[in-house]
Design an enzyme around this catalytic site. Sequence first.
Site, mmCIF file in Angstrom:
data_model
loop_
_atom_site.group_PDB
_atom_site.id
_atom_site.type_symbol
_atom_site.label_atom_id
_atom_site.label_comp_id
_atom_site.label_asym_id
_atom_site.label_seq_id
_atom_site.Cartn_x
_atom_site.Cartn_y
_atom_site.Cartn_z
ATOM 1 N N GLN A 129 0.855 -1.192 -0.221
ATOM 2 C CA GLN A 129 0.264 -0.433 0.025
ATOM 3 C C GLN A 129 0.224 0.904 0.155
ATOM 4 O O GLN A 129 2.290 1.271 0.368
ATOM 5 C CB GLN A 129 -1.041 0.283 1.326
ATOM 6 C CG GLN A 129 -2.158 1.075 1.371
ATOM 7 C CD GLN A 129 -3.013 1.000 2.282
ATOM 8 O OE1 GLN A 129 -2.621 0.461 3.635
ATOM 9 N NE2 GLN A 129 -4.517 1.513 1.856
ATOM 10 N N GLY A 260 2.450 0.964 11.780
ATOM 11 C CA GLY A 260 2.391 0.540 12.557
ATOM 12 C C GLY A 260 1.533 -0.811 12.630
ATOM 13 O O GLY A 260 2.556 -1.768 13.250
ATOM 14 N N GLY A 261 1.685 -1.319 11.742
ATOM 15 C CA GLY A 261 0.744 -2.712 11.781
ATOM 16 C C GLY A 261 -0.008 -2.188 10.066
ATOM 17 O O GLY A 261 -0.307 -1.039 9.391
ATOM 18 N N ASN A 264 -2.861 -6.472 5.525
ATOM 19 C CA ASN A 264 -2.933 -7.675 4.890
ATOM 20 C C ASN A 264 -3.400 -8.575 5.287
ATOM 21 O O ASN A 264 -3.687 -9.385 6.164
ATOM 22 C CB ASN A 264 -1.092 -8.029 4.491
ATOM 23 C CG ASN A 264 -0.729 -6.748 3.970
ATOM 24 O OD1 ASN A 264 -1.418 -6.469 3.335
ATOM 25 N ND2 ASN A 264 0.615 -6.690 4.505
ATOM 26 N N HIS A 287 -7.549 -1.833 14.699
ATOM 27 C CA HIS A 287 -7.331 -1.465 13.698
ATOM 28 C C HIS A 287 -7.458 -2.302 12.342
ATOM 29 O O HIS A 287 -7.683 -2.252 11.757
ATOM 30 C CB HIS A 287 -6.577 -0.022 14.076
ATOM 31 C CG HIS A 287 -6.527 0.714 13.072
ATOM 32 N ND1 HIS A 287 -7.170 2.123 12.020
ATOM 33 C CD2 HIS A 287 -5.735 0.882 11.535
ATOM 34 C CE1 HIS A 287 -6.901 2.519 11.257
ATOM 35 N NE2 HIS A 287 -6.281 1.677 10.446
ATOM 36 N N GLU A 288 -6.351 -2.850 12.688
ATOM 37 C CA GLU A 288 -6.529 -3.494 11.028
ATOM 38 C C GLU A 288 -6.751 -4.603 11.484
ATOM 39 O O GLU A 288 -7.447 -5.348 10.603
ATOM 40 C CB GLU A 288 -4.524 -4.451 11.417
ATOM 41 C CG GLU A 288 -3.290 -2.980 11.501
ATOM 42 C CD GLU A 288 -3.109 -2.397 10.837
ATOM 43 O OE1 GLU A 288 -3.944 -2.249 9.660
ATOM 44 O OE2 GLU A 288 -2.649 -0.824 11.399
ATOM 45 N N HIS A 291 -9.734 -3.780 9.478
ATOM 46 C CA HIS A 291 -9.870 -2.790 7.994
ATOM 47 C C HIS A 291 -10.908 -4.581 7.130
ATOM 48 O O HIS A 291 -10.640 -4.237 6.437
ATOM 49 C CB HIS A 291 -8.363 -3.421 7.550
ATOM 50 C CG HIS A 291 -7.869 -1.678 7.791
ATOM 51 N ND1 HIS A 291 -8.479 -0.770 6.681
ATOM 52 C CD2 HIS A 291 -6.602 -0.921 8.320
ATOM 53 C CE1 HIS A 291 -8.517 0.880 7.583
ATOM 54 N NE2 HIS A 291 -6.890 0.238 8.167
ATOM 55 N N GLU A 310 -9.694 4.527 5.948
ATOM 56 C CA GLU A 310 -8.917 4.596 7.100
ATOM 57 C C GLU A 310 -9.781 5.213 8.294
ATOM 58 O O GLU A 310 -10.137 5.457 9.161
ATOM 59 C CB GLU A 310 -8.095 5.780 6.792
ATOM 60 C CG GLU A 310 -7.094 4.787 6.341
ATOM 61 C CD GLU A 310 -6.413 3.334 6.718
ATOM 62 O OE1 GLU A 310 -6.782 3.500 8.188
ATOM 63 O OE2 GLU A 310 -5.430 3.164 6.438
ATOM 64 N N TYR A 375 -7.627 9.779 8.773
ATOM 65 C CA TYR A 375 -7.746 8.615 9.628
ATOM 66 C C TYR A 375 -8.575 9.611 11.211
ATOM 67 O O TYR A 375 -10.629 9.261 11.121
ATOM 68 C CB TYR A 375 -6.301 8.500 10.856
ATOM 69 C CG TYR A 375 -6.017 7.432 9.533
ATOM 70 C CD1 TYR A 375 -5.118 7.415 8.749
ATOM 71 C CD2 TYR A 375 -5.376 5.913 10.431
ATOM 72 C CE1 TYR A 375 -4.794 6.962 8.473
ATOM 73 C CE2 TYR A 375 -4.824 5.363 9.839
ATOM 74 C CZ TYR A 375 -3.942 5.575 8.727
ATOM 75 O OH TYR A 375 -3.493 5.041 8.607
ATOM 76 N N ARG A 544 9.561 3.104 12.921
ATOM 77 C CA ARG A 544 7.329 3.257 12.112
ATOM 78 C C ARG A 544 8.077 5.062 12.045
ATOM 79 O O ARG A 544 8.304 5.517 12.898
ATOM 80 C CB ARG A 544 7.332 2.685 13.527
ATOM 81 C CG ARG A 544 5.263 3.837 13.686
ATOM 82 C CD ARG A 544 4.618 2.728 14.449
ATOM 83 N NE ARG A 544 3.805 3.024 14.805
ATOM 84 C CZ ARG A 544 2.525 2.661 15.102
ATOM 85 N NH1 ARG A 544 2.450 2.554 16.314
ATOM 86 N NH2 ARG A 544 1.656 3.558 14.888
ATOM 87 N N MET A 545 6.966 5.365 11.140
ATOM 88 C CA MET A 545 7.442 6.771 11.092
ATOM 89 C C MET A 545 6.992 7.778 12.351
ATOM 90 O O MET A 545 6.783 9.081 12.031
ATOM 91 C CB MET A 545 6.612 7.045 9.326
ATOM 92 C CG MET A 545 7.750 6.436 8.301
ATOM 93 S SD MET A 545 7.240 6.376 6.238
ATOM 94 C CE MET A 545 5.277 5.716 6.645
HETATM 95 N N1 BES Z 1 -3.523 0.500 6.209
HETATM 96 C C1 BES Z 1 -2.596 1.512 6.912
HETATM 97 C C2 BES Z 1 -1.447 1.704 7.016
HETATM 98 C C3 BES Z 1 -1.166 2.057 5.637
HETATM 99 C C4 BES Z 1 -1.452 3.297 4.792
HETATM 100 C C5 BES Z 1 0.435 1.957 4.442
HETATM 101 C C6 BES Z 1 -1.409 4.435 4.228
HETATM 102 C C7 BES Z 1 0.481 2.217 3.583
HETATM 103 C C8 BES Z 1 -0.064 3.352 2.719
HETATM 104 C C9 BES Z 1 -2.917 0.933 8.097
HETATM 105 O O1 BES Z 1 -4.295 0.366 8.322
HETATM 106 C C10 BES Z 1 -3.024 1.697 9.599
HETATM 107 O O2 BES Z 1 -3.239 2.605 9.342
HETATM 108 N N2 BES Z 1 -1.689 1.756 10.411
HETATM 109 C C11 BES Z 1 -1.610 2.750 11.432
HETATM 110 C C12 BES Z 1 -2.111 2.209 12.515
HETATM 111 C C13 BES Z 1 -2.829 2.451 13.874
HETATM 112 C C14 BES Z 1 -3.978 3.947 13.195
HETATM 113 C C15 BES Z 1 -3.866 2.388 14.936
HETATM 114 C C16 BES Z 1 0.146 2.473 11.160
HETATM 115 O O3 BES Z 1 0.815 1.781 10.694
HETATM 116 O O4 BES Z 1 0.073 3.683 12.543
HETATM 117 ZN ZN ZN Z 2 -5.381 1.755 8.518
#
Ligand code: BES
Ligand code: ZN
Length: 593
Positions: A129, A260-261, A264, A287-288, A291, A310, A375, A544-545
């Site tokens: 993604q 974070g997650g 998939n 959260h994951e 989805h 999101e 989000y 983690r960004m």
């Molecule tokens: N689908 C996203 C991660 C993502 C979004 C990857 C866009 C690449 C492009 C995933 O579900 C997500 O939102 N992760 C969050 C979790 C948090 C909101 C609980 C994260 O990684 O921080």
């Molecule tokens: Zn998400």
Amino acid sequence: MAQPDPHSYYDIAQPRTRHLRLNWRVDFERHEIRGSVTLELEKPCAGPLDLDTKGITVHSARAETDGDVVFSLGDADPILGRRLRLELPQGTTSVTILYTTAPEAIALQWFEPEMTLGKRRPFMYSQCQAIHARTIVPCQDTPYVRVSYSAAVTVPDKLAAVMSAGPAGDRPGEEAATRTFLFEMPQPIPPYLLAIASGDLESRDISPRARVWAEPEMVGRAADEFAEVEQMIETAEQLFGPYEWDRYDMLVLPPAFPFGGMENPRMTFLTPTVIAGDRSLVDVIAHELAHSWTGNLVTNATMDHFWLNEGFTTWAERRILDALHGEEASALRWAIGQNALDESLARFGADSPLTKLRTDLCGVDPDDAFSSIPYEKGARFVTVIERHAGRERFGQFMRKYIRTFRFTSITSEEFIAFLERELPGTAAAVKADAWLYGTGMPSNAPVFKSSRLDTLTAAAEAFAAGRRPTARAVGGWDSDELLVFLQHLPRQLDGESLGWLDRNFRLTERGNYEILVEWLSVAAGSDYEPIFSRVREVLLEVGRMKYLRPLYTALGAHPRTRILAREIYAQGKAGYHSLSRRVIESVMEKYDE
Ligand code: BES
Ligand code: ZN
């Protein structure tokens, strides 16, 4: 010719792929995947078929009937990559492409053994993604085209392989010292949900349909941390309808994972930073998992409708946690989200087009547009609709929404049309246009009140004015409460205040990264030397960004912390994912302004 997705060469007039057959050899020495993909088309066709590729070397293309297929690669676009045009002979129903990925394929991150926990075996994983599937497989890389897939993946025989699919057995590979793992993904998914990982992996069952995979050193702790997952699945089924993906397994990645997650299907990918030791960061799992309904069943048609994924999922995540853990803490979770939303609004500017829910990302890299807005603004929009309809009626609406659009990809406009059909008058009443097409936050944004939240913000204000909370007051704070308190402190504090915080809350030793990073950001932004070495450790460990951005930003506040940041980055760069590197570099570019 019409391209419905600004991030894909997919042409709506051309046949769609309905199934991918992958045959991959994962080469850990050369950092590449070699092999083939067979695209099975929805009907027999002829003429041009345009696919997305990025960094891929195509060796040959063959149709099942007529042999070699003529192909040409277009110019490289920095965002989209290169169009691969196949000229299909009459009656083609499937075409096989032999290819090799580039070592720098954005979707892939490779780890030498010494970069893993066990230090014995290499590791690799993918993150497709939003538009990186095209760096590992030539395909119509748009959610408009859903595909099922099957795969045969060959890896060194000491390693395991997992995918976003059901396992279908394994056998010795054709080459010596290799093993081939087979997978079947019968449900149609958007290409961004294609995923693979391989390494020294072990698994632990959590329930009959949930299991966690991790390096052996980590798998026990992960199983403890995620023990609640079956309850979460059952709760989510009550809220949103049946779980349609058979199993819900999770994979714990190395800490360099930039997210974070990642949802998939059948195999959520997770950062190890969610393993706090006290289950305090399971919101990421909620959260994951959510989805599985909002995102994986009902999918955004393009990244311009990303909030459909999101925003709904952030709302759903909080509903799951409310149902499981009670609603007293709910306002705190919304307050933590508000903090992230405010940061994003400030970063882009409240009148930036990137603050709209319905975006126009033509010419914009989705990775650059990423923020908390889809989000948190999205989840607030869903809440406004929910409050207008009432809990009960909105619950029914959600289940019908998911039933109606399951296994399809939709736009914001299709969502509004459905809303109007099911709950007439709602769109106007909640000012849907302002939410979708307006910048910043609409005037009817929901407010989340709680006395706990008021107490915490008051305590933070008092602290800023020099009054310390009593030991009795803080003794009962859980991690969300502490986080809210920290988030409401001024960004610059004096050494005495910082020393007090660290002594009383043991912040530098925290295993909860939300708290740790919030603390280190305030302290680093205050030029507080005692935490410099911990900041260095965290930044060299974690990719983690969400954590890199505030820490590197905070380090920009003072001359000597800027020097520290540059030094840490030089040391850590090789271990960061390319997406993480991009974020850090964009933060550090602003240091000199
Ligand atoms: N689908 C996203 C991660 C993502 C979004 C990857 C866009 C690449 C492009 C995933 O579900 C997500 O939102 N992760 C969050 C979790 C948090 C909101 C609980 C994260 O990684 O921080
Ligand atoms: Zn998400």
